[in-house]
Design a protein around this motif. Structure first.
Motif, PDB file in Angstrom:
ATOM      1  N   ASN A  60       0.799  -1.225   0.000  1.00 20.58           N
ATOM      2  CA  ASN A  60       0.000   0.000   0.000  1.00 20.58           C
ATOM      3  C   ASN A  60       0.835   1.279   0.000  1.00 20.58           C
ATOM      4  OD1 ASN A  60      -2.535  -1.360   0.085  1.00 20.58           O
ATOM      5  ND2 ASN A  60      -2.186  -1.782   2.270  1.00 20.58           N
ATOM      6  N   GLN A  61       2.076   1.177  -0.417  1.00 16.94           N
ATOM      7  CA  GLN A  61       2.945   2.352  -0.470  1.00 16.94           C
ATOM      8  C   GLN A  61       3.186   2.767  -1.918  1.00 16.94           C
ATOM      9  OE1 GLN A  61       7.015   1.725   0.727  1.00 16.94           O
ATOM     10  NE2 GLN A  61       7.407   3.898   1.077  1.00 16.94           N
ATOM     11  N   LYS A  62       3.189   4.064  -2.163  1.00 16.88           N
ATOM     12  CA  LYS A  62       3.560   4.606  -3.459  1.00 16.88           C
ATOM     13  C   LYS A  62       4.917   5.280  -3.321  1.00 16.88           C
ATOM     14  CE  LYS A  62      -1.162   5.560  -5.080  1.00 16.88           C
ATOM     15  NZ  LYS A  62      -2.096   6.611  -5.573  1.00 16.88           N
ATOM     16  N   ILE A  63       5.767   5.059  -4.291  1.00 15.64           N
ATOM     17  CA  ILE A  63       7.079   5.692  -4.271  1.00 15.64           C
ATOM     18  C   ILE A  63       7.308   6.422  -5.586  1.00 15.64           C
ATOM     19  CG2 ILE A  63       8.063   3.996  -2.674  1.00 15.64           C
ATOM     20  CD1 ILE A  63       9.426   2.682  -5.073  1.00 15.64           C
ATOM     21  N   VAL A  64       8.230   7.371  -5.577  1.00 15.27           N
ATOM     22  CA  VAL A  64       8.585   8.126  -6.773  1.00 15.27           C
ATOM     23  C   VAL A  64      10.001   7.747  -7.178  1.00 15.27           C
ATOM     24  CG1 VAL A  64       8.936  10.412  -7.772  1.00 15.27           C
ATOM     25  CG2 VAL A  64       7.072  10.038  -6.150  1.00 15.27           C
ATOM     26  N   ALA A  65      10.168   7.300  -8.393  1.00 10.22           N
ATOM     27  CA  ALA A  65      11.486   6.922  -8.892  1.00 10.22           C
ATOM     28  C   ALA A  65      12.319   8.163  -9.200  1.00 10.22           C
ATOM     29  CB  ALA A  65      11.348   6.058 -10.136  1.00 10.22           C
ATOM     30  N   THR A  66      13.622   8.038  -9.034  1.00  7.06           N
ATOM     31  CA  THR A  66      14.521   9.143  -9.372  1.00  7.06           C
ATOM     32  C   THR A  66      15.009   9.058 -10.812  1.00  7.06           C
ATOM     33  OG1 THR A  66      16.424   7.898  -8.530  1.00  7.06           O
ATOM     34  CG2 THR A  66      15.286   9.352  -6.988  1.00  7.06           C
ATOM     35  N   ASP A  67      14.839   7.899 -11.441  1.00  9.02           N
ATOM     36  CA  ASP A  67      15.250   7.706 -12.834  1.00  9.02           C
ATOM     37  C   ASP A  67      14.558   6.463 -13.358  1.00  9.02           C
ATOM     38  OD1 ASP A  67      16.488   8.064 -15.251  1.00  9.02           O
ATOM     39  OD2 ASP A  67      18.547   7.788 -14.501  1.00  9.02           O
ATOM     40  N   TYR A  68      14.479   6.327 -14.657  1.00  8.90           N
ATOM     41  CA  TYR A  68      13.922   5.111 -15.243  1.00  8.90           C
ATOM     42  C   TYR A  68      14.470   4.929 -16.644  1.00  8.90           C
ATOM     43  CZ  TYR A  68      10.774   7.219 -18.702  1.00  8.90           C
ATOM     44  OH  TYR A  68      10.280   7.882 -19.794  1.00  8.90           O
ATOM     45  N   THR A  69      14.358   3.707 -17.149  1.00  5.74           N
ATOM     46  CA  THR A  69      14.761   3.410 -18.511  1.00  5.74           C
ATOM     47  C   THR A  69      13.953   2.226 -19.014  1.00  5.74           C
ATOM     48  OG1 THR A  69      16.669   2.984 -19.968  1.00  5.74           O
ATOM     49  CG2 THR A  69      16.634   1.842 -17.857  1.00  5.74           C
ATOM     50  N   VAL A  70      13.841   2.110 -20.307  1.00  3.81           N
ATOM     51  CA  VAL A  70      13.100   1.021 -20.952  1.00  3.81           C
ATOM     52  C   VAL A  70      14.037   0.332 -21.933  1.00  3.81           C
ATOM     53  CG1 VAL A  70      11.119   0.393 -22.375  1.00  3.81           C
ATOM     54  CG2 VAL A  70      10.927   2.269 -20.725  1.00  3.81           C
ATOM     55  N   ALA A  71      14.072  -1.000 -21.905  1.00  5.64           N
ATOM     56  CA  ALA A  71      14.964  -1.741 -22.804  1.00  5.64           C
ATOM     57  C   ALA A  71      14.410  -3.131 -23.049  1.00  5.64           C
ATOM     58  CB  ALA A  71      16.367  -1.840 -22.211  1.00  5.64           C
ATOM     59  N   ALA A  72      14.851  -3.734 -24.140  1.00  4.15           N
ATOM     60  CA  ALA A  72      14.583  -5.167 -24.336  1.00  4.15           C
ATOM     61  C   ALA A  72      15.353  -5.932 -23.274  1.00  4.15           C
ATOM     62  CB  ALA A  72      15.021  -5.601 -25.730  1.00  4.15           C
ATOM     63  N   GLY A  73      14.762  -7.018 -22.783  1.00  5.15           N
ATOM     64  CA  GLY A  73      15.409  -7.771 -21.725  1.00  5.15           C
ATOM     65  C   GLY A  73      15.321  -9.267 -21.927  1.00  5.15           C
ATOM     66  N   GLY A  74      15.765  -9.986 -20.914  1.00  2.00           N
ATOM     67  CA  GLY A  74      15.851 -11.438 -20.979  1.00  2.00           C
ATOM     68  C   GLY A  74      17.312 -11.849 -21.034  1.00  2.00           C
ATOM     69  N   PRO A  75      17.665 -12.990 -20.442  1.00  2.00           N
ATOM     70  CA  PRO A  75      19.074 -13.416 -20.406  1.00  2.00           C
ATOM     71  C   PRO A  75      19.729 -13.491 -21.784  1.00  2.00           C
ATOM     72  CG  PRO A  75      17.755 -14.753 -18.915  1.00  2.00           C
ATOM     73  CD  PRO A  75      16.784 -13.912 -19.696  1.00  2.00           C
ATOM     74  N   ALA A  76      19.081 -14.164 -22.718  1.00  2.00           N
ATOM     75  CA  ALA A  76      19.668 -14.305 -24.054  1.00  2.00           C
ATOM     76  C   ALA A  76      19.782 -12.958 -24.749  1.00  2.00           C
ATOM     77  CB  ALA A  76      18.832 -15.273 -24.897  1.00  2.00           C
ATOM     78  N   THR A  77      18.785 -12.105 -24.543  1.00  2.00           N
ATOM     79  CA  THR A  77      18.747 -10.799 -25.211  1.00  2.00           C
ATOM     80  C   THR A  77      19.866  -9.893 -24.720  1.00  2.00           C
ATOM     81  OG1 THR A  77      16.361 -11.018 -25.457  1.00  2.00           O
ATOM     82  CG2 THR A  77      17.288  -8.820 -25.707  1.00  2.00           C
ATOM     83  N   ASN A  78      20.013  -9.756 -23.403  1.00  2.00           N
ATOM     84  CA  ASN A  78      21.093  -8.922 -22.867  1.00  2.00           C
ATOM     85  C   ASN A  78      22.464  -9.481 -23.215  1.00  2.00           C
ATOM     86  OD1 ASN A  78      19.468  -6.929 -21.635  1.00  2.00           O
ATOM     87  ND2 ASN A  78      19.137  -8.221 -19.846  1.00  2.00           N
ATOM     88  N   ALA A  79      22.583 -10.801 -23.244  1.00  2.00           N
ATOM     89  CA  ALA A  79      23.855 -11.409 -23.636  1.00  2.00           C
ATOM     90  C   ALA A  79      24.182 -11.080 -25.089  1.00  2.00           C
ATOM     91  CB  ALA A  79      23.797 -12.923 -23.438  1.00  2.00           C
ATOM     92  N   ALA A  80      23.169 -11.094 -25.942  1.00  2.00           N
ATOM     93  CA  ALA A  80      23.378 -10.788 -27.363  1.00  2.00           C
ATOM     94  C   ALA A  80      23.846  -9.349 -27.553  1.00  2.00           C
ATOM     95  CB  ALA A  80      22.091 -11.030 -28.141  1.00  2.00           C
ATOM     96  N   VAL A  81      23.258  -8.416 -26.802  1.00  2.00           N
ATOM     97  CA  VAL A  81      23.673  -7.015 -26.891  1.00  2.00           C
ATOM     98  C   VAL A  81      25.145  -6.875 -26.497  1.00  2.00           C
ATOM     99  CG1 VAL A  81      23.340  -4.715 -25.904  1.00  2.00           C
ATOM    100  CG2 VAL A  81      21.354  -6.088 -26.543  1.00  2.00           C
ATOM    101  N   THR A  82      25.544  -7.566 -25.445  1.00  2.00           N
ATOM    102  CA  THR A  82      26.933  -7.519 -24.993  1.00  2.00           C
ATOM    103  C   THR A  82      27.869  -8.123 -26.032  1.00  2.00           C
ATOM    104  OG1 THR A  82      26.193  -7.721 -22.704  1.00  2.00           O
ATOM    105  CG2 THR A  82      28.509  -8.194 -23.153  1.00  2.00           C
ATOM    106  N   PHE A  83      27.507  -9.268 -26.559  1.00  2.00           N
ATOM    107  CA  PHE A  83      28.319  -9.949 -27.571  1.00  2.00           C
ATOM    108  C   PHE A  83      28.522  -9.041 -28.778  1.00  2.00           C
ATOM    109  CE2 PHE A  83      28.747 -13.110 -31.089  1.00  2.00           C
ATOM    110  CZ  PHE A  83      29.812 -13.857 -30.593  1.00  2.00           C
ATOM    111  N   ASN A  84      27.463  -8.358 -29.195  1.00  2.00           N
ATOM    112  CA  ASN A  84      27.575  -7.452 -30.333  1.00  2.00           C
ATOM    113  C   ASN A  84      28.455  -6.249 -30.001  1.00  2.00           C
ATOM    114  OD1 ASN A  84      26.083  -7.062 -33.137  1.00  2.00           O
ATOM    115  ND2 ASN A  84      26.328  -5.047 -32.223  1.00  2.00           N
ATOM    116  N   TYR A  85      28.317  -5.714 -28.793  1.00  2.00           N
ATOM    117  CA  TYR A  85      29.123  -4.566 -28.375  1.00  2.00           C
ATOM    118  C   TYR A  85      30.616  -4.886 -28.426  1.00  2.00           C
ATOM    119  CZ  TYR A  85      31.487  -1.426 -25.094  1.00  2.00           C
ATOM    120  OH  TYR A  85      32.374  -0.563 -24.499  1.00  2.00           O
TER     121      TYR A  85
END
Length: 321
Positions: A60-85
């Motif tokens: 029952n608590q509401k909080i305010v974020a200080t920052d946010y971001t949106v990205a594709a996710g998932g283990p294989a997906t983040n690994a692929a981004v790293t491999f490409n980088y």
């Protein structure tokens, strides 16, 4: 890990500054070189909504974020981004579909030049969404997510030429039927296979006989396994030549061709640990193609540690250029 016949080796990472400089130099060299290696990353594709806050909310608590971001996710997906980088070509094999929300996923992966092989391109179901709150003071994260249970694809959906020119395959276990077929195909072509053992998933036992590198977290416990020794014994029973268990900021334990040891990891002040394991796996896929097993573990740990200095799963790339 207690076999007295096994030689125990401790591989310590060099001083933090020297190791960091070495990793940066290798990363720069790889990113400037022509695209040479092609990796296939099989598994989960999500949309991640990531918030930075003082703490996770209580009931029952509401909080305010200080920052946010949106990205594709998932283990294989983040690994692929790293491999490409790190200077390679990466393809994610998973379910994306045609729901309007998938444009955010497609846009993010296009921005990091990661290709998508969509197993269900016509499905209009919403993609799995993860909501993550990162605690600002510690970098710890709380996650609410839906995995790929509702979006399981059949092996008939696999493109016939999916392994053409592929040098390495990574499987995260979220598309088990597809992964089993890919593992069989890759083994027949002598393509190295890595599993991301974040947690045990039913069906892994069918894939393990084909695996060359099992890189698991401390939360990976196969059936009837209660200790790390149990896990090493279980995986070793499938004749997997190289096995490692990561422990966050603690040393990595490994078993490589009957030799056991540990690899120290860099000690940092973490801003955000989200996706660190995924990034570790993506970096490992790059380094294992040209380094020894223990060196690949150490270098991947340095990349993952570096990513924890930044909020979200992409800023470590964006701010480093």
């Amino acid at each position: 890990m207690t076999n007295p016949k096994s030689k125990i080796v401790r591989l310590s990472v060099r001083t933090a500054s020297r190791r960091e400089a070495e990793v940066q130099n290798r990363s720069t060299e790889r990113s400037r070189s022509p695209k040479s290696d092609h990796g296939l990353f099989v598994g989960l594709v999500t949309l991640d909504l990531i918030y930075l806050a003082d703490s996770a909310p209580k009931n029952n608590q509401k909080i305010v974020a200080t920052d946010y971001t949106v990205a594709a996710g998932g283990p294989a997906t983040n690994a692929a981004v790293t491999f490409n980088y790190l200077g390679n070509q990466a393809t994610v094999l998973g379910v994306v579909g045609s729901h309007p929300m998938t444009q955010l996923i497609r846009g993010d992966l296009a921005n990091y030049k990661v290709a998508i092989a969509d197993l269900e391109p016509t499905t209009d179901l919403a993609p799995p969404v993860s909501s993550i709150i990162v605690t600002q003071a510690t970098g710890e994260r709380a996650v609410v997510s839906i995995n790929a249970v509702k979006t399981q694809a059949s092996s008939a959906s696999i493109p016939p030429d999916i392994l053409q020119n592929v040098d390495i395959v990574m499987i995260d276990g979220h598309q088990m039927t597809v992964s089993y077929s890919i593992a069989q195909m890759a083994k027949a072509k002598n393509i190295p296979i890595i599993i991301d053992g974040g947690s045990w998933k039913p069906g892994f036992e069918q894939i393990l006989p084909f695996v060359d590198y099992a890189i698991c977290s401390a939360n990976f416990y196969p059936p009837n396994c209660q200790t790390r020794e149990d896990v090493f014994a279980y995986l070793g029973g499938f004749d997997i030549p190289h096995i490692a268990i990561t422990h966050g900021q603690k040393p990595i334990e490994y078993l490589s061709c009957t030799k056991t040891g540990i690899v120290d990891v860099p000690q940092i002040q973490a801003v955000d640990t989200l996706g660190a394991g995924d990034i570790f796996h993506g970096a490992f896929c790059d380094y294992i193609l040209r380094e020894s097993f223990t060196d690949a573990l150490a270098l991947a740990a340095s990349i993952a540690a570096d990513s924890c200095k930044f909020f979200g799963t992409r800023r470590w790339i964006d701010l480093k250029g």
